[in-house]
Write a protein that holds these residues in place. Structure first.
Motif, mmCIF file in Angstrom:
data_model
loop_
_atom_site.group_PDB
_atom_site.id
_atom_site.type_symbol
_atom_site.label_atom_id
_atom_site.label_comp_id
_atom_site.label_asym_id
_atom_site.label_seq_id
_atom_site.Cartn_x
_atom_site.Cartn_y
_atom_site.Cartn_z
ATOM 1 N N GLU A 6 -103.505 -6.127 -26.123
ATOM 2 C CA GLU A 6 -103.872 -4.945 -26.902
ATOM 3 C C GLU A 6 -103.189 -3.708 -26.344
ATOM 4 N N ARG A 19 -104.361 4.252 -33.453
ATOM 5 C CA ARG A 19 -104.022 2.949 -34.001
ATOM 6 C C ARG A 19 -103.884 1.953 -32.864
ATOM 7 N N SER A 21 -103.078 -1.876 -31.488
ATOM 8 C CA SER A 21 -102.227 -3.008 -31.812
ATOM 9 C C SER A 21 -102.626 -4.191 -30.937
ATOM 10 N N CYS A 22 -102.418 -5.364 -31.460
ATOM 11 C CA CYS A 22 -102.690 -6.584 -30.696
ATOM 12 C C CYS A 22 -101.613 -7.596 -31.046
ATOM 13 N N ARG A 72 -102.258 -6.854 -40.749
ATOM 14 C CA ARG A 72 -101.517 -7.759 -39.863
ATOM 15 C C ARG A 72 -100.089 -7.886 -40.359
ATOM 16 N N THR A 78 -98.556 -9.405 -35.029
ATOM 17 C CA THR A 78 -99.375 -8.278 -34.594
ATOM 18 C C THR A 78 -100.440 -7.948 -35.629
ATOM 19 N N TYR A 80 -103.127 -4.769 -36.510
ATOM 20 C CA TYR A 80 -103.329 -3.343 -36.257
ATOM 21 C C TYR A 80 -104.721 -2.937 -36.714
#
Length: 122
Positions: A6, A19, A21-22, A72, A78, A80
Motif C-alpha cells: 500500500e 488516494r 494505492s495497493c 482497479r 493496482t 485505488y
C-alpha cells in the motif's frame, strides 16, 4: 506468493483528499477481489470498501459511502481508493487485502498488506 504493498497515506486536513494505492504481485491480479480495511488505535479492524474480481462490483461501508471510491487497474495490478471529504474519524491505518471471493469480511481475505497511515487533522 502474493505480496500487497500500500501507498498514498499521509497527513491531511479535514475536508481534504487522498488516494491510496495497493499493488499486488506474485499472482494473477484478476484472480482476486480487493478490499480496504482500516484500524484506528484501540479499535477493531473494520471493513471500508471492496471491489470484486470479475465484474468490478463495489461495496462500501456506510461511513464512507459517497466519499470514497474504489477502482482497479488490471494493467498495473493496482487497486485505488480515492478518499474525499476526509474527516478526523477516518484516521487509521489502512490495509489492503486480497480475497478469492469478495474481500468484504476478514474471513474472505486471504492476503494482507502492511498498511499505510492516514491521519486527518481537524
Amino acid at each position: 506468493q502474493v505480496q500487497l504493498v500500500e501507498s498514498g497515506g499521509g497527513l491531511v486536513q479535514a475536508g481534504g483528499s487522498l488516494r491510496l494505492s495497493c499493488v499486488l504481485s506474485g499472482r494473477t491480479f484478476s484472480s482476486y477481489s480487493m478490499g480496504w480495511f482500516r484500524q484506528a488505535p484501540g479499535k477493531e479492524r473494520e471493513f471500508v470498501a471492496a471491489i470484486t474480481r470479475n465484474i468490478f462490483t463495489t461495496y462500501y461501508a456506510d461511513s464512507v459511502k459517497g466519499r470514497f471510491t474504489l477502482s482497479r487497474d488490471r494493467a498495473k495490478n493496482t487497486v485505488y481508493q480515492q478518499m474525499n471529504s476526509l474527516k478526523p474519524e477516518d484516521t487509521a491505518v489502512y490495509y489492503c487485502p486480497a480475497g478469492s471471493t469478495t474481500a468484504r469480511t476478514r474471513n474472505d481475505c486471504d492476503h494482507w498488506g502492511q498498511g499505510t497511515q492516514v491521519t486527518v487533522s481537524s
